[in-house]
Design a protein around this motif. Structure first.
Motif, short mmCIF file in Angstrom:
data_model
loop_
_atom_site.label_atom_id
_atom_site.label_comp_id
_atom_site.label_asym_id
_atom_site.label_seq_id
_atom_site.Cartn_x
_atom_site.Cartn_y
_atom_site.Cartn_z
N ARG A 1 56.73 79.73 81.32
CA ARG A 1 57.05 81.05 80.80
C ARG A 1 58.32 81.53 81.50
O ARG A 1 58.32 81.75 82.72
CB ARG A 1 55.88 82.01 81.02
CG ARG A 1 54.75 81.84 80.03
CD ARG A 1 53.54 82.66 80.39
NE ARG A 1 52.66 81.94 81.31
CZ ARG A 1 51.63 82.50 81.94
NH1 ARG A 1 51.37 83.79 81.78
NH2 ARG A 1 50.87 81.78 82.74
N TYR A 2 59.38 81.64 80.72
CA TYR A 2 60.72 81.90 81.24
C TYR A 2 61.03 83.38 81.12
O TYR A 2 61.13 83.92 80.03
CB TYR A 2 61.74 81.06 80.46
CG TYR A 2 63.16 81.15 80.92
CD1 TYR A 2 63.68 80.22 81.82
CD2 TYR A 2 64.01 82.16 80.46
CE1 TYR A 2 64.99 80.29 82.24
CE2 TYR A 2 65.33 82.23 80.88
CZ TYR A 2 65.81 81.29 81.77
OH TYR A 2 67.11 81.35 82.19
N ARG A 3 61.21 84.02 82.26
CA ARG A 3 61.42 85.46 82.30
C ARG A 3 62.91 85.80 82.23
O ARG A 3 63.73 85.26 82.97
CB ARG A 3 60.83 86.04 83.59
CG ARG A 3 60.80 87.56 83.64
CD ARG A 3 60.48 88.07 85.05
NE ARG A 3 59.32 87.43 85.65
CZ ARG A 3 58.07 87.91 85.58
NH1 ARG A 3 57.83 89.03 84.94
NH2 ARG A 3 57.07 87.26 86.16
N SER B 1 61.23 90.83 80.90
CA SER B 1 60.45 91.43 81.98
C SER B 1 60.14 92.90 81.72
O SER B 1 59.06 93.39 82.07
CB SER B 1 61.18 91.29 83.32
OG SER B 1 62.43 91.96 83.27
N PHE C 1 59.19 89.40 91.59
CA PHE C 1 58.36 88.48 90.81
C PHE C 1 57.96 87.23 91.58
O PHE C 1 57.32 86.33 91.03
CB PHE C 1 59.12 88.06 89.54
CG PHE C 1 59.62 89.20 88.71
CD1 PHE C 1 58.73 90.03 88.05
CD2 PHE C 1 60.98 89.46 88.59
CE1 PHE C 1 59.17 91.09 87.28
CE2 PHE C 1 61.44 90.52 87.83
CZ PHE C 1 60.53 91.35 87.17
N PRO D 1 57.52 93.10 77.80
CA PRO D 1 56.70 91.89 77.76
C PRO D 1 56.14 91.55 76.39
O PRO D 1 55.72 90.41 76.15
CB PRO D 1 55.58 92.18 78.76
CG PRO D 1 55.54 93.68 78.88
CD PRO D 1 56.95 94.13 78.69
N ASP E 1 61.36 83.69 89.44
CA ASP E 1 60.88 84.77 88.58
C ASP E 1 60.18 84.24 87.32
O ASP E 1 59.86 85.01 86.42
CB ASP E 1 62.02 85.71 88.18
CG ASP E 1 63.19 85.00 87.53
OD1 ASP E 1 63.11 83.76 87.36
OD2 ASP E 1 64.18 85.66 87.19
N ASP E 2 59.93 82.93 87.27
CA ASP E 2 59.26 82.34 86.12
C ASP E 2 57.81 82.01 86.44
O ASP E 2 57.37 82.12 87.59
CB ASP E 2 60.00 81.08 85.65
CG ASP E 2 61.39 81.39 85.15
OD1 ASP E 2 61.59 82.50 84.60
OD2 ASP E 2 62.29 80.55 85.30
N LYS F 1 58.40 88.26 72.84
CA LYS F 1 58.32 86.87 73.30
C LYS F 1 58.95 85.97 72.26
O LYS F 1 58.90 86.23 71.07
CB LYS F 1 56.86 86.46 73.53
CG LYS F 1 56.14 87.30 74.58
CD LYS F 1 54.69 86.88 74.70
CE LYS F 1 53.95 87.74 75.71
NZ LYS F 1 52.53 87.37 75.83
#
Length: 346
Positions: free
Chosen positions: A208-210, A130, A23, A133, A97-98, A136
């Motif tokens: 956006r926090y994955r 991840s 990512f 998706p 990864d965010d 959310k």
């Protein structure tokens, strides 16, 4: 007179990288395409063995400063190293990864420049899975310092990779990430800082926090006993600051309250939980550490959550806490129905 290089730059974006190739490009692009363009992008490679370094070196952007650890040092030591070598007045945290919203840095810098009494500013955002998706969860963190201080007694209401921090506050007060708070090192740091400095959340969704299955938080949740042991060390910081005396059982009750949404089994009765929470209110009334109205509302919020995960709406409605923070049955059912999704994205 020579001006020290450390104060020549407004912003350092600090991003540790360890085997983040999957990512990484998306995370880097979200930083390099910011509306705020003047910053140092300090990327510390912590001994990656995948494609991470190749991806970073494929960028021809003079703002990128790639530093290599001679060996894998781990996140805590890498972050502390970043604090020391960052040249910015502000340190903007970012994970590999965010995804940062395009106006994130501009919004946070403008806020900090207009609020010189704030040491750390986080933001709200959107948490997503991840591998799923479509699932959310928008965050709804408290905004004000007075609310955040109270919430820190139970959990971190600050999204770590969404913060901007004043470097001078960290250096002058020797605030660092601590090994004893491994996997929750940010929570421990916020508790220490919030004793004497303002921490707030900007009321905008800037990150956006994955959540990935291999994330440290995810792994820590799977080792709940280890997580509770570390978290209790942080709870002790807050309880000592409140000036309340506690037994080992009471500390366990506090941990059970704070972690209620992640527990499958509860050891203590709601009566013992109520007794402990009333003790916290009495301690605050005596010492005056927090504004009583805000503190009592937070205590009530914690009991409400306990009733959602291990009780009924009637339990809450019939308690004295309902007077501090009235909750409707609709609110209870809405949270109850969201439990499954919430657990999936934590």
């Amino acid at each position: 007179m020579l001006i020290k290089e450390e104060i020549l730059m407004m912003v350092t974006v600090l991003m540790p990288v360890y085997n983040a190739g999957e990512f990484l490009r998306e995370a880097m692009d979200s930083i390099l395409n910011q509306t705020y363009e003047e910053f140092e992008f300090l990327i510390i490679n912590d001994g990656s063995t995948d494609s991470s370094v190749n991806i970073i070196e494929s960028y021809e952007d003079e703002r990128i400063k790639l530093v290599h650890n001679t060996e894998n040092m781990g996140l805590i030591k890498t972050l502390n190293k970043g604090i020391e070598i960052a040249r910015g007045k502000y340190i903007v945290r970012m994970d590999a990864d965010d995804i940062a919203e395009t106006n994130r840095i501009e919004t946070q810098v403008n806020f900090m420049e207009s609020n010189d009494d704030v040491a750390v500013a986080g933001s709200n955002g959107v948490i997503f899975l991840s591998d799923k998706p479509m699932i959310k969860k928008p965050t709804d963190f408290p905004i004000r310092y007075t609310e955040i201080r109270c919430r820190l007694l139970f959990e971190s209401p600050i999204m770590h990779p969404a913060v901007i921090m004043r470097k001078n506050v960290l250096l002058e007060n020797n605030y660092r990430y601590r090994d004893e708070y491994k996997d929750t090192e940010d929570y421990g740091l916020w508790v220490e800082i919030a004793k004497d400095h303002k921490i707030v959340n900007i009321p905008k969704k800037l990150l956006r926090y994955r959540i990935v299955s291999s994330s440290m938080t995810n792994q820590a949740l799977k080792k709940m006993s280890d997580r509770i042991r570390v978290m209790k060390k942080i709870y002790i910081l807050g309880l000592d600051y409140l000036g309340v005396e506690y037994s080992e059982d009471e500390l366990d009750i506090h941990a059970e309250i704070a972690l209620s949404s992640t527990l499958k089994h509860f050891q203590y009765t709601k009566r013992s939980v109520e007794k402990w929470l009333h003790k916290l209110i009495a301690a605050n009334n005596f010492i005056g550490r927090y504004k009583s109205e805000i503190f009592n509302r937070e205590i009530a919020e914690q009991y409400f959550n306990v009733c959602v995960y291990n009780g009924t709406y009637v339990d809450y409605k019939n308690s004295k806490f309902a007077n501090y923070n009235p909750k409707s049955f609709f609110t209870y059912m809405k949270l109850k129905s969201a439990v499954r999704i919430k657990q999936m994205v934590r």
